[in-house]
Design a protein around this motif. Structure first.
Motif, PDB file in Angstrom:
ATOM      1  N   GLN A 137      -3.315  -3.935   0.022  1.00 33.26           N
ATOM      2  CA  GLN A 137      -4.062  -3.148   0.992  1.00 33.26           C
ATOM      3  C   GLN A 137      -3.337  -2.986   2.321  1.00 33.26           C
ATOM      4  O   GLN A 137      -3.902  -2.432   3.266  1.00 33.26           O
ATOM      5  N   SER A 138      -2.102  -3.476   2.423  1.00 33.17           N
ATOM      6  CA  SER A 138      -1.339  -3.439   3.687  1.00 33.17           C
ATOM      7  C   SER A 138      -0.030  -2.702   3.469  1.00 33.17           C
ATOM      8  O   SER A 138       0.498  -2.635   2.351  1.00 33.17           O
ATOM      9  N   LYS A 139       0.496  -2.166   4.563  1.00 32.88           N
ATOM     10  CA  LYS A 139       1.785  -1.476   4.511  1.00 32.88           C
ATOM     11  C   LYS A 139       2.939  -2.471   4.658  1.00 32.88           C
ATOM     12  O   LYS A 139       2.755  -3.587   5.103  1.00 32.88           O
ATOM     13  N   MET A 140       4.124  -1.971   4.295  1.00 29.05           N
ATOM     14  CA  MET A 140       5.316  -2.826   4.268  1.00 29.05           C
ATOM     15  C   MET A 140       5.639  -3.374   5.647  1.00 29.05           C
ATOM     16  O   MET A 140       5.893  -4.582   5.802  1.00 29.05           O
ATOM     17  N   ASP A 141       5.614  -2.525   6.655  1.00 26.39           N
ATOM     18  CA  ASP A 141       5.966  -2.981   8.005  1.00 26.39           C
ATOM     19  C   ASP A 141       4.982  -4.021   8.508  1.00 26.39           C
ATOM     20  O   ASP A 141       5.358  -4.950   9.229  1.00 26.39           O
ATOM     21  N   TYR A 142       3.730  -3.880   8.133  1.00 29.39           N
ATOM     22  CA  TYR A 142       2.711  -4.842   8.569  1.00 29.39           C
ATOM     23  C   TYR A 142       2.903  -6.188   7.880  1.00 29.39           C
ATOM     24  O   TYR A 142       2.692  -7.239   8.491  1.00 29.39           O
ATOM     25  N   VAL A 143       3.306  -6.172   6.618  1.00 29.48           N
ATOM     26  CA  VAL A 143       3.476  -7.417   5.861  1.00 29.48           C
ATOM     27  C   VAL A 143       4.663  -8.211   6.377  1.00 29.48           C
ATOM     28  O   VAL A 143       4.587  -9.432   6.583  1.00 29.48           O
ATOM     29  N   LEU A 172       1.716 -17.997   5.087  1.00 26.58           N
ATOM     30  CA  LEU A 172       2.629 -16.994   4.549  1.00 26.58           C
ATOM     31  C   LEU A 172       4.031 -17.365   5.021  1.00 26.58           C
ATOM     32  O   LEU A 172       4.469 -16.970   6.096  1.00 26.58           O
ATOM     33  N   GLN A 173       4.720 -18.158   4.202  1.00 32.54           N
ATOM     34  CA  GLN A 173       5.991 -18.733   4.642  1.00 32.54           C
ATOM     35  C   GLN A 173       7.084 -17.694   4.774  1.00 32.54           C
ATOM     36  O   GLN A 173       7.920 -17.772   5.673  1.00 32.54           O
ATOM     37  N   ASP A 174       7.122 -16.733   3.880  1.00 28.26           N
ATOM     38  CA  ASP A 174       8.194 -15.739   3.930  1.00 28.26           C
ATOM     39  C   ASP A 174       7.692 -14.447   3.297  1.00 28.26           C
ATOM     40  O   ASP A 174       6.961 -14.462   2.296  1.00 28.26           O
ATOM     41  N   ALA A 175       8.080 -13.345   3.883  1.00 35.26           N
ATOM     42  CA  ALA A 175       7.777 -12.016   3.352  1.00 35.26           C
ATOM     43  C   ALA A 175       8.917 -11.103   3.746  1.00 35.26           C
ATOM     44  O   ALA A 175       9.117 -10.820   4.934  1.00 35.26           O
ATOM     45  N   GLN A 176       9.672 -10.662   2.777  1.00 34.97           N
ATOM     46  CA  GLN A 176      10.847  -9.854   3.065  1.00 34.97           C
ATOM     47  C   GLN A 176      11.066  -8.844   1.953  1.00 34.97           C
ATOM     48  O   GLN A 176      10.608  -9.050   0.818  1.00 34.97           O
ATOM     49  N   PRO A 177      11.745  -7.752   2.274  1.00 37.35           N
ATOM     50  CA  PRO A 177      12.017  -6.736   1.249  1.00 37.35           C
ATOM     51  C   PRO A 177      13.046  -7.241   0.251  1.00 37.35           C
ATOM     52  O   PRO A 177      13.681  -8.275   0.464  1.00 37.35           O
ATOM     53  N   PRO A 178      13.233  -6.533  -0.841  1.00 42.14           N
ATOM     54  CA  PRO A 178      14.252  -6.937  -1.819  1.00 42.14           C
ATOM     55  C   PRO A 178      15.638  -6.977  -1.201  1.00 42.14           C
ATOM     56  O   PRO A 178      15.919  -6.356  -0.173  1.00 42.14           O
ATOM     57  N   GLY A 202      19.321  -4.798   4.484  1.00 39.99           N
ATOM     58  CA  GLY A 202      20.086  -4.317   5.629  1.00 39.99           C
ATOM     59  C   GLY A 202      19.358  -3.205   6.374  1.00 39.99           C
ATOM     60  O   GLY A 202      19.275  -3.208   7.607  1.00 39.99           O
ATOM     61  N   ALA A 203      18.806  -2.232   5.621  1.00 43.12           N
ATOM     62  CA  ALA A 203      18.082  -1.135   6.262  1.00 43.12           C
ATOM     63  C   ALA A 203      16.832  -1.640   6.961  1.00 43.12           C
ATOM     64  O   ALA A 203      16.506  -1.209   8.086  1.00 43.12           O
ATOM     65  N   PHE A 204      16.124  -2.566   6.334  1.00 44.89           N
ATOM     66  CA  PHE A 204      14.924  -3.109   6.967  1.00 44.89           C
ATOM     67  C   PHE A 204      15.278  -3.927   8.205  1.00 44.89           C
ATOM     68  O   PHE A 204      14.541  -3.936   9.185  1.00 44.89           O
ATOM     69  N   ALA A 205      16.424  -4.621   8.164  1.00 40.40           N
ATOM     70  CA  ALA A 205      16.849  -5.373   9.345  1.00 40.40           C
ATOM     71  C   ALA A 205      17.135  -4.439  10.514  1.00 40.40           C
ATOM     72  O   ALA A 205      16.775  -4.729  11.665  1.00 40.40           O
ATOM     73  N   ASP A 206      17.763  -3.295  10.240  1.00 45.80           N
ATOM     74  CA  ASP A 206      18.010  -2.317  11.302  1.00 45.80           C
ATOM     75  C   ASP A 206      16.703  -1.760  11.862  1.00 45.80           C
ATOM     76  O   ASP A 206      16.554  -1.579  13.083  1.00 45.80           O
ATOM     77  N   ALA A 207      15.760  -1.481  10.974  1.00 42.88           N
ATOM     78  CA  ALA A 207      14.473  -0.968  11.443  1.00 42.88           C
ATOM     79  C   ALA A 207      13.748  -1.992  12.304  1.00 42.88           C
ATOM     80  O   ALA A 207      13.160  -1.649  13.342  1.00 42.88           O
ATOM     81  N   ILE A 208      13.788  -3.244  11.886  1.00 45.86           N
ATOM     82  CA  ILE A 208      13.135  -4.293  12.668  1.00 45.86           C
ATOM     83  C   ILE A 208      13.814  -4.453  14.026  1.00 45.86           C
ATOM     84  O   ILE A 208      13.154  -4.629  15.058  1.00 45.86           O
ATOM     85  N   LYS A 229       0.817  -1.208   0.000  1.00 42.32           N
ATOM     86  CA  LYS A 229       0.000   0.000   0.000  1.00 42.32           C
ATOM     87  C   LYS A 229       0.851   1.259   0.000  1.00 42.32           C
ATOM     88  O   LYS A 229       0.490   2.261  -0.629  1.00 42.32           O
ATOM     89  N   ASP A 230       1.984   1.239   0.729  1.00 45.41           N
ATOM     90  CA  ASP A 230       2.870   2.393   0.772  1.00 45.41           C
ATOM     91  C   ASP A 230       3.915   2.372  -0.335  1.00 45.41           C
ATOM     92  O   ASP A 230       4.981   2.965  -0.212  1.00 45.41           O
ATOM     93  N   GLU A 231       3.633   1.636  -1.438  1.00 42.43           N
ATOM     94  CA  GLU A 231       4.449   1.617  -2.653  1.00 42.43           C
ATOM     95  C   GLU A 231       5.846   1.071  -2.403  1.00 42.43           C
ATOM     96  O   GLU A 231       6.832   1.575  -2.944  1.00 42.43           O
ATOM     97  N   ASN A 232       5.936   0.054  -1.613  1.00 44.76           N
ATOM     98  CA  ASN A 232       7.185  -0.677  -1.412  1.00 44.76           C
ATOM     99  C   ASN A 232       7.068  -2.052  -2.054  1.00 44.76           C
ATOM    100  O   ASN A 232       5.980  -2.618  -2.156  1.00 44.76           O
ATOM    101  N   ILE A 233       8.208  -2.599  -2.460  1.00 41.00           N
ATOM    102  CA  ILE A 233       8.242  -3.913  -3.099  1.00 41.00           C
ATOM    103  C   ILE A 233       8.610  -4.960  -2.052  1.00 41.00           C
ATOM    104  O   ILE A 233       9.519  -4.761  -1.242  1.00 41.00           O
ATOM    105  N   VAL A 234       7.907  -6.085  -2.082  1.00 43.27           N
ATOM    106  CA  VAL A 234       8.143  -7.145  -1.120  1.00 43.27           C
ATOM    107  C   VAL A 234       8.073  -8.486  -1.830  1.00 43.27           C
ATOM    108  O   VAL A 234       7.250  -8.687  -2.736  1.00 43.27           O
ATOM    109  N   ASP A 235       8.967  -9.396  -1.441  1.00 43.36           N
ATOM    110  CA  ASP A 235       8.961 -10.771  -1.948  1.00 43.36           C
ATOM    111  C   ASP A 235       8.117 -11.623  -1.014  1.00 43.36           C
ATOM    112  O   ASP A 235       8.417 -11.729   0.181  1.00 43.36           O
ATOM    113  N   VAL A 236       7.080 -12.254  -1.570  1.00 42.54           N
ATOM    114  CA  VAL A 236       6.126 -13.025  -0.770  1.00 42.54           C
ATOM    115  C   VAL A 236       6.146 -14.474  -1.242  1.00 42.54           C
ATOM    116  O   VAL A 236       6.043 -14.748  -2.436  1.00 42.54           O
TER     117      VAL A 236
END
Length: 393
Positions: free
Chosen positions: A183-189, A223-229, A234-240, A137-144
């Motif tokens: 319909q969901s944001k990146m952090d939620y996914v 939902l076995q895996d959902a991670q950013p590209p 690295g940046a998403f890992a720091d945020a998490i 929803k927030d225009e981020n790409i995610v591998d699902v």
């Protein structure tokens, strides 16, 4: 050759196909029984022994042929028996059209080609999986990476309503997960929303399959895996990690608060109880003093002089009991003579203890008072008085 060729026997008993004379009983008539015997002989590896029509020529009778036909008919009918195993359903087709559905157990249908049966395993848990890149929803790409477990709920619909129900389910799963992720944001996914996303995907899949009449039931979506590209992992890992630290610090603060607040509440309750007890004590003492003064007033009214004297003595007793006392002779002509140093005697008696008792025992045995005791002080004072008396004489 024409059957009525001139110069030949044109009696009319010959057929145009060269089959011999026409009419009953002629040797040119087609004998079905004879032809069947010859055909059975060839199948059995035997050759005809002659052209005789009786059983002696071939060894077969009409009864044998009928028996053979009956056996073949029973064998053909026996091909219609079939067994449906546990967790399966049998779909019977008659001339290619659906005729009915059978439950587990032995059954029979009209043999092929009149009827056929397709056995569908409705108890088997099937699975479908898909991994793709999606936009949130927030225009981020995610591998699902998502998978689904399902089974056949209606065998008739599974076989006839869709050309490829398994492929249809996989496409419905991809469409549903794309709708939910969109319909969901990146952090939620990638964070706490995985279970909710899987549940919503399952509901949308089931609704879609029911509208298609696919005859399938979705059991569970994972939902076995959902991670950013990979470029921004690295940046998403720091945020998490920062979010996890926030949660940890919050939990530690709540734990500290939960440990401090009960202690403070207990201390407040203790102080409150102490204050209440002090209040009751003061009130009770004041009430007791008031009662005592009332009783004293009654006695004073009865005998004022005696009561005043008694009060004076009680007051002096209370005052003198907490102070050192010294007896002084005020009737002498010269300086005051100290008769008894009672303050020293009391102090010596309190500090002597067991040593004094042991010393007193020794003095009694030796006939002299032990030093540091009241007897020793009295003896010293007596000697001092005797010396003064001798000096005066």
């Amino acid at each position: 050759m024409p059957w009525n060729e001139p110069g030949k026997d044109n009696s009319g008993n010959k057929d145009p196909w060269g089959g011999g004379q026409r009419g009953g009983g002629g040797s040119g008539n087609f004998d079905l029984e004879r032809w069947l015997r010859q055909w059975l002989d060839r199948l059995g590896g035997k050759r005809p022994q002659g052209d005789g029509d009786g059983p002696s020529g071939f060894g077969f009778s009409s009864a044998s042929i009928v028996l053979l036909v009956v056996v073949l008919a029973f064998a053909w009918l026996a091909t219609g028996f079939y067994i449906v195993g546990p967790g399966e359903r049998g779909v019977v087709l008659r001339f290619g059209a659906f005729a009915g559905e059978t439950m587990p157990g032995p059954h029979w249908h009209l043999p092929y080609p009149i009827a056929t049966v397709d056995v569908v395993d409705t108890g088997q848990i099937r699975s479908a999986q898909s991994k793709s890149v999606m936009l949130t929803k927030d225009e981020n790409i995610v591998d699902v990476d998502v998978s689904a477990q399902y089974r056949v709920r209606n065998a008739e619909r599974y076989l006839f309503d869709l050309r490829s129900p398994n492929k249809t389910l996989r496409e419905a799963m991809i469409s549903a997960i794309r709708e939910v992720v969109g319909q969901s944001k990146m952090d939620y996914v990638v964070g706490e929303g995985r279970a909710d996303i899987a549940l919503r995907t399952q509901q949308i899949m089931q609704k879609t399959l029911d509208s298609y009449k696919a005859g399938l039931q979705v059991i569970k979506v994972n939902l076995q895996d959902a991670q950013p590209p990979e470029q921004v992992q690295g940046a998403f890992a720091d945020a998490i990690k920062a979010r996890e630290d926030e949660v940890r610090y919050r939990n530690e603060a709540e734990a500290y608060a939960n440990s401090i607040l009960p202690q403070a509440r207990g201390e407040a309750a203790r102080l409150d109880e102490q204050a209440q007890a002090y209040k009751e004590q003061v009130v009770a003492r004041a009430e007791g003093d008031a009662s005592r003064f009332d009783a004293l007033l009654k006695e004073y009214l009865k005998a004022p002089k005696v009561t005043r004297e008694r009060l004076y003595l009680d007051t002096m007793q209370g005052v003198l009991s907490s102070s050192s006392k010294v007896l002084i002779d005020t009737q002498g002509k010269g300086n005051s003579l100290l008769y008894l140093p009672l303050d020293k005697l009391v102090q010596s008696a309190s500090n002597g203890g067991a040593d004094g008792r042991s010393g007193a025992t020794g003095s009694v045995l030796s006939g002299a008072p032990a030093p540091g005791t009241a007897g020793a002080a009295m003896e010293a004072e007596r000697l001092r008085r005797d010396q003064r008396t001798r000096g005066a004489n």
